[in-house]
Design an enzyme around this catalytic site. Structure first.
Site, PDB file in Angstrom:
ATOM      1  N   GLU A  23       0.827  -1.208   0.000  1.00  0.00           N
ATOM      2  CA  GLU A  23       0.000   0.000   0.000  1.00  0.00           C
ATOM      3  C   GLU A  23       0.861   1.258   0.000  1.00  0.00           C
ATOM      4  OE1 GLU A  23      -3.324   2.570   2.521  1.00  0.00           O
ATOM      5  OE2 GLU A  23      -2.551   0.709   3.378  1.00  0.00           O
ATOM      6  N   ASP A  53       9.494   4.899  15.672  1.00  0.00           N
ATOM      7  CA  ASP A  53       9.487   6.350  15.510  1.00  0.00           C
ATOM      8  C   ASP A  53       9.987   6.976  16.807  1.00  0.00           C
ATOM      9  OD1 ASP A  53       9.065   8.993  14.880  1.00  0.00           O
ATOM     10  OD2 ASP A  53       6.887   8.902  14.951  1.00  0.00           O
ATOM     11  N   ASP A 106      10.667  10.701  18.375  1.00  0.00           N
ATOM     12  CA  ASP A 106      10.340  12.098  18.105  1.00  0.00           C
ATOM     13  C   ASP A 106      10.902  12.987  19.205  1.00  0.00           C
ATOM     14  OD1 ASP A 106       8.724  14.647  17.940  1.00  0.00           O
ATOM     15  OD2 ASP A 106       7.843  13.571  16.261  1.00  0.00           O
TER      16      ASP A 106
END
Length: 428
Positions: free
Chosen positions: A46, A111, A113
């Protein structure tokens, strides 16, 4: 190329020129596909596009790199994201039964951050990031990269700067690709150490009482302890302000020691973070020499454990667990351009992550200026082929070193695929 730390205004014309001339679609394809001929790892993958005006298009899929590039250049998205490999082609989602459309494989992604370090860093705040506070991200990269390699045996790890204030990790090992959501949750749970909201002072609870750290965290502590001194105490000077040292004292499990240090630091507000940390270490050493700690006081072992937990709380990776738990989570593709900064999301070498400066990352405007300043090419050199692709243009800019980093990573994946096929052939 010197790049200023001011944010660029990114126009649609700039983005279109970037996609046509500079984006490394072929390298991206081979990275996702693990071999040169298209497989389901790419054709059933996708892609989601974010267009101008925050229009979001999901469940796109493509037969090869050229199809992907053609669609990207047609849509000219502000960015695009990569999702899982499904049991059917995502573009056929509306024509297949829901039960026949499920995520099958997906890189294990993480992830990190800088927002999660806002309570610690003193040099920047909000969306800003500099090479100083980048040290928190660099420490996280060092620990997480080593943990995944040593504890789980993963080898194909690609670190990618997010374009603004963080970093993403893609783990492409076959075993990682095939993890279920439950297995991903378990793995992330094992790696998660920092837990609790703003109202919780102590966010590290990995042992009972003064017992030693588990072996995996003891190894991380050895890596992080010198980083704590250079980053937290010296560079960031986290305990200089009253708010900073008050947060530290909340983590000391001995009321008498905390009260004595609070009084001392209020009387001597000019003491540096290094000096205050030394005061705490001296108090712990004094407790070891004392014959009796007194009623209700913490033991020397508990204080040593608390000191180790403090180091972990200030330097251990702060993971966004939700990103990693689900196969169907979408993550921004490498080499996209961050719309707020104009910076390209480039791969980062974990071995030199300490030297990485996010303010010196190539920007889309800077790269296009590099192309404009190049000597005029020959009639055929760099000439666009059908579809508008300039195959070698990124090779003539400062983007080359980062595409080379991805291609080097891809070579490992290709070799792994070759060995797997060879084993299958021999088994016959």
């Amino acid at each position: 190329m010197a790049v200023t730390d001011s944010n660029e205004i990114v126009t649609t014309d700039m983005m279109l020129a970037f996609y046509r001339r500079l984006y490394p679609f072929k390298s991206l394809f081979t990275w996702l596909n693990h071999e040169h001929a298209p497989t389901k790892l790419f054709t059933h993958r996708e892609f989601a596009f974010t267009l101008q005006g925050d229009v979001y298009l999901r469940y796109n899929s493509f037969a090869n790199a050229d199809e992907l590039k053609k669609q990207v250049c047609t849509l000219n998205p502000t960015r695009f994201e990569i999702g899982p490999v499904y049991s059917a082609r995502p573009r056929d989602k509306k024509t297949v039964r829901p039960s026949a459309f499920t995520p099958q494989q997906r890189e294990l992604v993480f992830d990190i951050d800088m927002t999660d370090y806002d309570a610690l860093r003193t040099c920047c705040s909000g969306a800003d990031v500099c090479r100083h506070c980048w040290g928190f991200v660099a420490a996280a990269v060092r620990v997480l990269d080593r943990a995944l390699r040593d504890q789980f045996g993963y080898r194909h790890l690609l670190w990618v700067y997010s374009g603004r204030r963080g970093i993403h990790l893609w783990v492409s090992d076959r075993e990682a690709m095939e993890l279920t959501d439950e297995q991903r949750r378990a793995l992330v749970g094992w790696l998660t150490v920092i837990q609790g909201g703003k109202e919780m002072h102590k966010k590290v609870n990995v042992r009972l009482g003064g017992k030693p750290l588990p072996p995996s965290l003891a190894s991380a502590y050895k890596t992080l302890e010198p980083i704590f001194h250079s980053l937290v105490l010296k560079d960031q000077n986290c305990f200089e302000s009253e708010d900073g040292w008050d947060a530290l004292l909340h983590l000391v499990p001995d009321h008498a020691i905390a009260s004595a240090l609070r009084e001392k630091w209020q009387e001597e507000p000019g003491r540096s973070s290094e000096e205050k940390w030394q005061d705490l270490e001296d108090a712990i050493a004094e407790r070891a020499r004392a014959k009796s700690a007194g009623r209700g006081a913490a033991s020397h072992a508990q204080l040593v454990a608390a000191k180790e937990d403090i180091v972990l709380q200030y330097t251990y990776p702060r993971l966004d667990a939700e990103v990693s738990k689900h196969r169907n989570h979408l993550l921004k593709a490498p080499f996209c351009v961050h719309p707020k900064t104009g910076r390209v999301c480039v791969p980062v070498d974990p071995r030199t992550v300490d030297k990485f400066d996010p303010r010196r990352v190539p920007t889309v405007g800077g790269l296009l200026r590099e192309l404009d300043e190049l000597p005029a090419a020959g009639e055929n050199e760099g000439k666009a082929e059908k579809g508008g692709e300039h195959h070698a243009d990124w090779e003539r800019t400062s983007l080359k070193q980062y595409v080379d980093l991805l291609d080097k990573h891809v070579m490992g994946l290709l070799e792994e695929t070759r060995k797997t096929k060879q084993k299958m052939d021999l088994s016959w």
